[in-house]
Design a protein around this motif. Structure first.
Motif, PDB file in Angstrom:
ATOM      1  N   THR A 133      17.554  42.034 -36.198  1.00 56.99           N
ATOM      2  CA  THR A 133      18.690  42.038 -35.257  1.00 56.99           C
ATOM      3  C   THR A 133      19.471  40.726 -35.348  1.00 56.99           C
ATOM      4  OG1 THR A 133      17.514  43.493 -33.723  1.00 56.99           O
ATOM      5  CG2 THR A 133      19.364  42.237 -32.830  1.00 56.99           C
TER       6      THR A 133
ATOM      7  N   GLU B  28      21.902  32.477 -32.718  1.00 54.53           N
ATOM      8  CA  GLU B  28      21.074  33.388 -33.510  1.00 54.53           C
ATOM      9  C   GLU B  28      20.277  32.624 -34.566  1.00 54.53           C
ATOM     10  OE1 GLU B  28      20.455  36.449 -32.878  1.00 54.53           O
ATOM     11  OE2 GLU B  28      21.929  36.745 -31.326  1.00 54.53           O
TER      12      GLU B  28
ATOM     13  N   ASN C 124      23.335  40.218 -36.500  1.00 55.86           N
ATOM     14  CA  ASN C 124      24.308  39.560 -35.625  1.00 55.86           C
ATOM     15  C   ASN C 124      25.000  38.403 -36.336  1.00 55.86           C
ATOM     16  OD1 ASN C 124      23.885  41.230 -33.440  1.00 55.86           O
ATOM     17  ND2 ASN C 124      22.371  39.899 -32.472  1.00 55.86           N
TER      18      ASN C 124
ATOM     19  N   TYR D  68      29.039  38.279 -36.824  1.00 56.61           N
ATOM     20  CA  TYR D  68      29.866  37.222 -36.227  1.00 56.61           C
ATOM     21  C   TYR D  68      30.377  36.209 -37.245  1.00 56.61           C
ATOM     22  CZ  TYR D  68      29.318  38.989 -31.553  1.00 56.61           C
ATOM     23  OH  TYR D  68      29.405  39.786 -30.436  1.00 56.61           O
TER      24      TYR D  68
END
Length: 229
Positions: A124, A41, A128, A132
């Motif tokens: 997004t 990410e 994320n 995480y």
């Protein structure tokens, strides 16, 4: 000849089992997954940032071209030239500008949509990363608690193996470790009904006699040491 090495291999098997328990722990697997996702990410954020800069640059360029074309269109449309030839020429130029303005409007619209998509993807990615990172923190604590019991066992087995290495032939031990690095285990296998106890390759009578004479034979197929009691 392989008595000490067989004991060494038993400890190695125990070490392998402990390490598998550590690696196969669901919390450890989720921890690794969380680390991988956060890295992905973060890389995606950098990619989106690069795309955003390109889109913004294209948008500004189109905007300047649009303003220039619009100003030219206004200037021509307000022209009071009475000459028929000049009027025809102005009309031709106006038609070209109209086409150019239409195309630029579409381009600007598509660039604006791209910006919206990039912003959405950017959010997004950030969400994320937050999710995480929290999972990573949670799983890390569980892994540390789980490994607190196993790590001392791992270290004790390693200590015993290190102590045993002094009594093992250096060349044989080096060969053993080389095979282990190639993920071959067990390295020492018994003769199994005239076949290699590791890969089951049938052995000739000459090979079997060699095993009985020397106590061992290196398998031509799997490279393991075949031994006999």
């Amino acid at each position: 000849m392989f008595k000490d090495l067989l004991e060494y291999q038993k400890l190695d098997a125990k070490l392998l089992k402990l390490n598998r328990e550590i690696e196969n722990n669901p919390s450890k697997q989720m921890l690794n997954k969380a680390v991988a996702i956060v890295k992905d990410e973060q890389a995606r954020l950098l990619e989106l940032d690069s795309k955003a800069k390109t889109v913004v640059a294209n948008y500004e360029k189109c905007k300047q071209e649009y303003e220039k074309a619009y100003n030219s269109f206004n200037a021509l449309s307000q022209s009071s030239e009475a000459n028929e030839e000049k009027l025809a020429k102005n009309l031709e130029e106006l038609n070209k500008l109209v086409s150019a303005l239409t195309l630029l409007e579409r381009t600007l619209s598509s660039q604006a949509e791209l910006v919206t998509t990039i912003i959405k993807n950017f959010e997004t990615c950030k969400n994320n990363i937050v999710v995480y990172r929290n999972k990573h923190k949670e799983c890390k604590q569980k892994v540390e608690e789980y490994e607190a019991n196993l790590i001392p066992q791992v270290e004790e087995v390693k200590k015993q193996m290190s102590s045993m290495e002094k009594a093992i032939n250096k060349d044989i031990l080096a060969k053993y470790k080389h095979l282990r690095q190639d993920r071959i285990f067990p390295v020492l296998v018994p003769l199994n009904q005239n076949a290699c106890g590791g890969c089951s390759m049938s052995l000739s009578a000459a090979h079997i006699n060699k095993i009985k004479t020397n106590g061992y034979l290196e398998c031509e197929q799997c490279r393991r040491y075949i031994y006999t009691e």
